[in-house]
Design an enzyme around this catalytic site. Sequence first.
Site, PDB file in Angstrom:
ATOM      1  N   GLY A 192     -10.439  -6.870  -2.871  1.00 41.49           N
ATOM      2  CA  GLY A 192     -11.815  -7.179  -2.522  1.00 41.49           C
ATOM      3  C   GLY A 192     -12.005  -8.061  -1.307  1.00 41.49           C
ATOM      4  NE  ARG A 229      -9.748   0.443  -0.683  1.00 36.81           N
ATOM      5  CZ  ARG A 229      -9.682   0.006  -1.931  1.00 36.81           C
ATOM      6  NH1 ARG A 229      -9.655  -1.304  -2.168  1.00 36.81           N
ATOM      7  NH2 ARG A 229      -9.645   0.857  -2.939  1.00 36.81           N
ATOM      8  CB  VAL A 282      -0.929   0.024   1.235  1.00 37.17           C
ATOM      9  CG1 VAL A 282      -1.762   1.306   1.255  1.00 37.17           C
ATOM     10  CG2 VAL A 282      -1.841  -1.203   1.244  1.00 37.17           C
ATOM     11  CG  HIS A 299      -3.619  -0.796  -8.070  1.00 39.54           C
ATOM     12  ND1 HIS A 299      -2.324  -1.200  -8.267  1.00 39.54           N
ATOM     13  CD2 HIS A 299      -3.530   0.340  -7.317  1.00 39.54           C
ATOM     14  CE1 HIS A 299      -1.506  -0.347  -7.673  1.00 39.54           C
ATOM     15  NE2 HIS A 299      -2.219   0.584  -7.074  1.00 39.54           N
TER      16      HIS A 299
END
Length: 389
Positions: free
Chosen positions: A319, A341, A89, A286
Amino acid sequence: MAKNKKEIRYHSQYPSIEDLRTKAEKRIPRFAFEYLDGGCNEDINLYKNTSDIRDVELLPYYLTAHTESNMKTELFGHIYDAPFGVAPVGLQGLMWPNSPEILAKAAFEHNIPFILSTVSTSSIERISELTEGRAWFQLYHPAETSVRDDILKRAEAAGCPVLVILCDVPTFGFRPRDIRNGLAMPPKMSVNNILQILGKPKWAYNTLLHGQPNFETLRPYMPKNLNLKQLGKFMDQTFSGRLNEERIKPIRDMWKGKLVLKGVANEADAEKAVGLGLDGIIVSNHGGRQLDAGESTIKPLTRIAKDYGNKIKVMMDSGLRSGPDIARTMASGAEFTFMGRSFMYGVAALGKQGGDHTISLLKTQLQQVMEQICCEDVKDFPKHLISKS
């Protein structure tokens, strides 16, 4: 050395990644949260990534003899304690100060891989020190051969066992939130952003404590005292994101460790990766941040794993938000998974405890799924896939 078995413990107030996301939104400035949370254009592929994974269904075998479920996974000669790792990230220290070091340390203690991005906010050398040389490194392709070669030498000297090269950023994604917040290239700090910082005192204090986030790996190649506009120009001039076979060949020749191509989204590119002698691919879009009109990741993964899974290590990111998502993805053919994330939500929500909490949470969720469906080994997940055809 990493401990043989890290104790699995997570904060009971935050038993899901969505709980961490909600907490993170309250703890960090809006411009930082939107940089982390957003996709590109209308965010269509951002949401498809997760929703399409969750269309996958698993079959339980309740009357099957079952002793125990084992998450340990062999990958590139190392046995990891779980089949997931921390994806690269960029600008991690913007979301929460010192976050790459927090996550690298937690990943090492839990014996899962951590991938450092070229444009993260800790250096190759510092992350290698924290992980005893176990961290992977992800390379944004430099425009200058001398810079590329020097970064590769540093990664080799640091002991990085795996180099990840990125193919899905031939151009910067169009991200409306970042443009509004001044986080496009060149970036700018608006009065509104400053007011947001003043409203998040813990984030502001920790930023003061650890210093303004910077591209630490790139520091040796950057002119001193760049202002924000000059920094944007430097980044544009330094990187040439479009990869092709001719650019990959010299990297394959130079790099003696394992080489992985990240951003593969179709069978043609998977076949080229095999032909170039790469060791693995990460099927990825991405995180939905580059092409809103493309497929979600789980769809090409299923096809690529079927056609090339016996020729190259096939992994996936983008995802995944839970242990069941990891299970669904592995049942669809992935040998390993990565999340970005999810871990950043954890650190933004819980600071120094965020890495340990998030990894422990995902391990617990995945273990429950394995025991529920009577899956004894992660390699057996495909046996539990309910086919839609």
